[in-house]
Enzyme design. Structure first.
Site, short mmCIF file in Angstrom:
data_model
loop_
_atom_site.label_atom_id
_atom_site.label_comp_id
_atom_site.label_asym_id
_atom_site.label_seq_id
_atom_site.Cartn_x
_atom_site.Cartn_y
_atom_site.Cartn_z
N ASN A 41 6.32 4.40 -5.96
CA ASN A 41 6.38 3.62 -7.19
C ASN A 41 4.99 3.13 -7.57
O ASN A 41 4.09 3.97 -7.74
CB ASN A 41 7.45 2.52 -7.15
N ASP A 42 4.74 1.85 -7.72
CA ASP A 42 3.53 1.34 -8.38
C ASP A 42 2.24 2.02 -7.93
O ASP A 42 1.99 2.19 -6.74
CB ASP A 42 3.35 -0.14 -8.07
N PHE A 101 3.10 -4.40 0.09
CA PHE A 101 3.39 -4.30 -1.34
C PHE A 101 2.12 -4.02 -2.13
O PHE A 101 1.03 -3.87 -1.59
CB PHE A 101 4.06 -5.59 -1.82
N ASP A 170 0.95 -8.67 -5.67
CA ASP A 170 0.25 -7.69 -6.51
C ASP A 170 -1.18 -8.12 -6.88
O ASP A 170 -1.54 -8.17 -8.05
CB ASP A 170 1.03 -7.40 -7.79
#
Length: 491
Positions: A41-42, A101, A170
């Site tokens: 994902n990101d 993350f 993030d």
């Protein structure tokens, strides 16, 4: 402990190396970075190191669904050809046991510095669950990365009063003079998003600076994946708002992406918002990240997927792609996005048609395929609607249409071959121009990125139509005049 932790990362590297070979190159996009195996994902750590461009990403190699997050890693010299590198980070410390993350990276003093969110999830002696998100540093040489022994470097004790201890993630890092800065997503005491700034001189000791901006429950709630940079004379804050309600300004329900343009007073650490808008209006775009290339261009890449609308076929061994990197500029106070110019180095089999009169559905010799860059200058002032159908055969098609009466561009994958009852259609309102519009489509097997009027608006969406559907047709309800130019992209 250190040997056990190293084994977790080594296991991921070995798994990735072995099972990548089980996926044919022909099954994957031609020039978009995608999951090597499993799930991504990101985008993370988009940066320069040793005169090459690196991109990391949230990664779970063991399945095609989200799992404990690792950091996958690729590099490129031109943003089109990507080289796969070994897994960079794995969740192997107490402070990141539930995932490494999203985060970012910079080059400094010959070292590649990663800043990421570590997630801790455990049950204490009283049986109470403790979930925490903190910010961590790893430093490497472009291949191997070692986490600092003082991690986490930004802890929950450094949050503004009332902030969530569980939604703090993030980090986007940069260096200004002798100081490092980072912006981090957080949830404020009112439950909505806020973007926090911290600074450090040595990467180990950080101090809180300010709240850059906050949602106050007006642009969605939690803001994820912040980015903060100067472009021309403007400062831009990029956010990915969650829990958004659809409105007439282009925001749709659920997860969105947005940019906020304003002025930033460094002396007083004050950001003044001037306007904000949607970044991408398609079905599959989230968590974009930017960096400044060696030649000064500000380049952005995003995750070409949707949390709510999984349409990847169940038999795929990989899930998740990145957009084509985009060059960002400012025009009339708005963000402009265009495909990375390096794509032109891979043009082949160029076909051009000028002064076409289109009414009934037609196909054009030499214009077909699933890896192309096609530009259309359209005058539909005498038409009710102009349509382009791509990835088409007798059974399937994906539709892009322009309604000049309502000034609306529509993407519709209803007939692309997906059986699930997911969202298939999205519209965007464009400025009126007497029925004239310019559309540029970047198509790469399973996706189309639609750049409208030289990047004033972008719509990014995926479709997983069988690859033998390669036809492209054009049609109009009424007369449309068009100039069309197509290039195959051969990598």
């Amino acid at each position: 402990m250190r040997e056990r932790n190293a084994a977790i990362l080594e296991k991921a590297k070995l798994y990735e190396n072995e099972f990548i070979k089980s996926i044919s190159k022909d099954e994957k996009p031609s020039f978009h970075l995608c999951a090597p195996i499993g799930w991504i994902n990101d985008p993370n750590g988009f940066s320069t190191f040793n005169d090459e461009y690196h991109l990391f990403y949230q990664y779970y190699p063991y399945d095609t669904i989200w799992g404990p997050m690792h950091w996958g890693h690729s590099k490129t010299k031109d943003f089109i050809k990507w080289e796969q590198l070994p897994v960079a980070l794995a969740p192997d410390e107490d402070y990141d046991m539930e995932g490494c993350f999203s985060g970012s990276a910079i080059e400094d003093d010959g070292k590649h510095i990663i800043m990421y969110t570590g997630v801790l999830d455990k049950t204490n002696e009283e049986g109470k669950r403790i979930l925490r998100q903190t910010q961590c540093i790893a430093i490497g040489d472009g291949i191997n990365y070692e986490k600092l022994d003082c991690n986490p470097v930004i802890t929950n004790e450094m949050l503004p009063e009332g902030s969530s201890l569980e939604d703090f993630r993030d980090p986007k890092i940069w260096k200004d003079g002798n100081e490092f800065y980072t912006v981090v997503a957080s949830r404020s005491k009112d439950g909505s998003g806020q973007i926090l700034m911290y600074k450090s001189r040595d990467l180990r000791n950080w101090e809180y600076v300010t709240i850059v901006d906050k949602s106050e429950n007006k642009i969605g709630r939690m803001w994820e994946c912040p980015d903060f940079f100067k472009l021309d004379e403007n400062y831009i804050l990029v956010i990915s708002p969650q829990e958004v309600k659809a409105d007439k300004n282009g925001f749709h329900n659920g997860n969105n992406t947005a940019y906020i343009i304003g002025k930033y007073d460094k002396n007083n650490n004050n950001f003044t918002r001037e306007k904000y808008s949607v970044i991408d209006y398609g079905l599959d775009f989230y968590a974009p990240q930017t960096f400044e290339a060696k030649d000064g261009r500000r380049i952005m890449v995003g995750w070409m997927h949707s949390w709510e609308n999984r349409i990847v076929p169940h038999d795929f061994k990989w899930c998740g792609m990145m957009t084509i990197p985009r060059e960002l500029t400012i025009k009339d106070g708005f963000l402009i996005q265009n495909p990375i110019r390096e794509i032109e180095n891979y043009y082949k089999n160029t076909v051009e048609y000028n002064d076409l009169s289109i009414e009934k559905e037609i196909s054009l010799e030499g214009i077909n395929g699933r890896a192309i860059d096609i530009t259309l200058d359209i005058d539909a002032s005498k038409s009710e609607e102009f349509q382009i159908k791509v990835a088409k055969n007798e059974e399937y098609e994906t539709l892009i249409s322009y309604n000049p009466r309502k000034s609306i561009v529509t993407f519709d994958r209803s007939y692309s071959g997906k059986y699930g009852d997911t969202l298939h259609r999205r519209d965007i309102s464009v400025k009126e121009n007497d029925g004239k519009i310019k559309l540029r489509l970047i198509i790469d097997k399973y996706s189309v990125e639609i750049f409208i009027n030289d990047g004033e608006h972008v719509m990014t969406s995926t479709f997983y139509t069988p690859l033998n559907a390669t036809d492209i047709t054009f049609s109009s309800q009424g007369l449309t005049l068009a100039n069309i130019k197509k290039h195959d992209i051969i990598v």
